[in-house]
Design an enzyme around this catalytic site. Structure first.
Site, PDB file in Angstrom:
ATOM      1  CG  HIS A   1      37.753  39.520  36.201  1.00  0.00           C
ATOM      2  ND1 HIS A   1      37.465  39.094  37.192  1.00  0.00           N
ATOM      3  CD2 HIS A   1      38.715  39.209  35.216  1.00  0.00           C
ATOM      4  CE1 HIS A   1      37.602  37.865  36.852  1.00  0.00           C
ATOM      5  NE2 HIS A   1      38.871  38.413  36.378  1.00  0.00           N
TER       6      HIS A   1
ATOM      7  CD  GLU B   1      39.803  35.958  32.724  1.00  0.00           C
ATOM      8  OE1 GLU B   1      40.824  35.648  32.722  1.00  0.00           O
ATOM      9  OE2 GLU B   1      38.499  37.081  33.233  1.00  0.00           O
TER      10      GLU B   1
HETATM   11  P1  13P Z   1      43.681  32.516  36.892  1.00  0.00           P
HETATM   12  O1  13P Z   1      44.982  32.440  35.629  1.00  0.00           O
HETATM   13  O2  13P Z   1      44.180  33.073  38.223  1.00  0.00           O
HETATM   14  O3  13P Z   1      42.625  31.536  37.007  1.00  0.00           O
HETATM   15  O4  13P Z   1      42.862  34.457  36.400  1.00  0.00           O
HETATM   16  C1  13P Z   1      42.174  34.707  34.929  1.00  0.00           C
HETATM   17  C2  13P Z   1      41.471  35.394  35.373  1.00  0.00           C
HETATM   18  O5  13P Z   1      40.525  36.035  35.805  1.00  0.00           O
HETATM   19  C3  13P Z   1      42.295  36.899  35.022  1.00  0.00           C
HETATM   20  O6  13P Z   1      41.404  37.748  34.599  1.00  0.00           O
END
Ligand code: 13P
Length: 247
Positions: free
Chosen positions: A96, A165
């Site tokens: 992450h 992400e």
């Molecule tokens: P948000 O949905 O709060 O933008 O976060 C995404 C995230 O980092 C999930 O791992």
């Protein structure tokens, strides 16, 4: 199979299990329930109780990270994939951007993935470019490096999921355009196909996903599900995402 994975980050106390209970109840009545899996990654402190409670139910529990060594070691505050598995977790997030920004290197991430798979955890491997990289049109380059420097064709691809992400989208309410995201997802799947020499593992999207923008995401059929931060901390918001996805 689609995935709705809720990453709680630094959120939750024992009684927050009520949120999962409501999601589980919704799932048990949902006519679309065969089409998707729900996974929640609470903080380490809650994994054991939640995993026990949901053992015979449809929600799976995962961890948000793991240490890059197997079994036991003398690293203070470290939690190994072996320990996570032993309390009933089935999944772990790895890579992450929160953890990359705190020092996780590709070498560490490779060990994390290796030991997580060795301990039969399913790995949700997170990748994503930052705002400057996007502005400089380096997105594909960055994503490719993040994938090829960590994922190895010897890894069991059946237990790997990739979550794209974009860092600039996490917690900001900003999301990629439909075309941008479609192209990027196709690109990620192509890189993964080249690594594994087979079909690509599932690729999820994460970053400001909520009940209103999921309607746009669902039009991109290459996206196999979502990694949800903020909206996974209340049952209504999380359920709305699933409801609107299948509407
Ligand atoms: P948000 O949905 O709060 O933008 O976060 C995404 C995230 O980092 C999930 O791992």
């Amino acid at each position: 199979m689609r995935y709705f994975i809720g990453n709680w980050k630094m959120f939750g106390v024992p009684k927050s299990i009520n949120i999962l209970n409501k999601i589980n109840y919704f799932h048990s009545k949902d006519k679309n329930r065969q089409k998707y899996k729900v996974v929640i990654t609470p903080p380490y402190t809650l994994i054991e109780t939640y995993a026990k409670y949901f053992k015979n139910k449809k929600i799976s529990i995962g961890s948000q990270n793991c240490y890059q060594k197997d079994q036991f070691s003398s690293n203070t505050a470290a939690v190994s994939p072996f320990m996570i598995k032993s309390v009933g977790a089935k999944y772990t997030l790895i890579g992450h951007s929160d953890n990359r920004s705190e020092g996780d290197t590709n070498e560490m991430l490779k060990n994390k993935v290796f030991f997580a798979l060795k301990n039969n955890l399913k790995v949700v491997f997170c990748i994503g470019e930052n705002k400057i990289q996007k502005k400089n049109k380096k997105t594909f380059n960055v994503l490719k490096k993040q994938l090829i420097n960590v994922l190895d064709k010897k890894f069991n691809q059946n237990n790997i999921i990739v979550a794209y992400e974009p860092i600039w989208s996490i917690g900001t309410g900003k999301i990629p355009t439909k075309n941008e995201l479609k192209e990027t997802t196709i690109y990620i799947k192509q890189v993964l196909k080249n690594i594994f020499r087979k079909k690509s593992p599932a690729v999820l999207y994460g970053g400001s996903v909520d009940g209103s923008n999921v309607e746009m995401f669902k039009e991109i059929r290459e996206i196999d599900g979502f990694l949800i931060g903020g909206a996974s901390k209340t049952s209504k918001k999380f359920i709305d995402i699933i409801k609107n996805y299948y509407r």
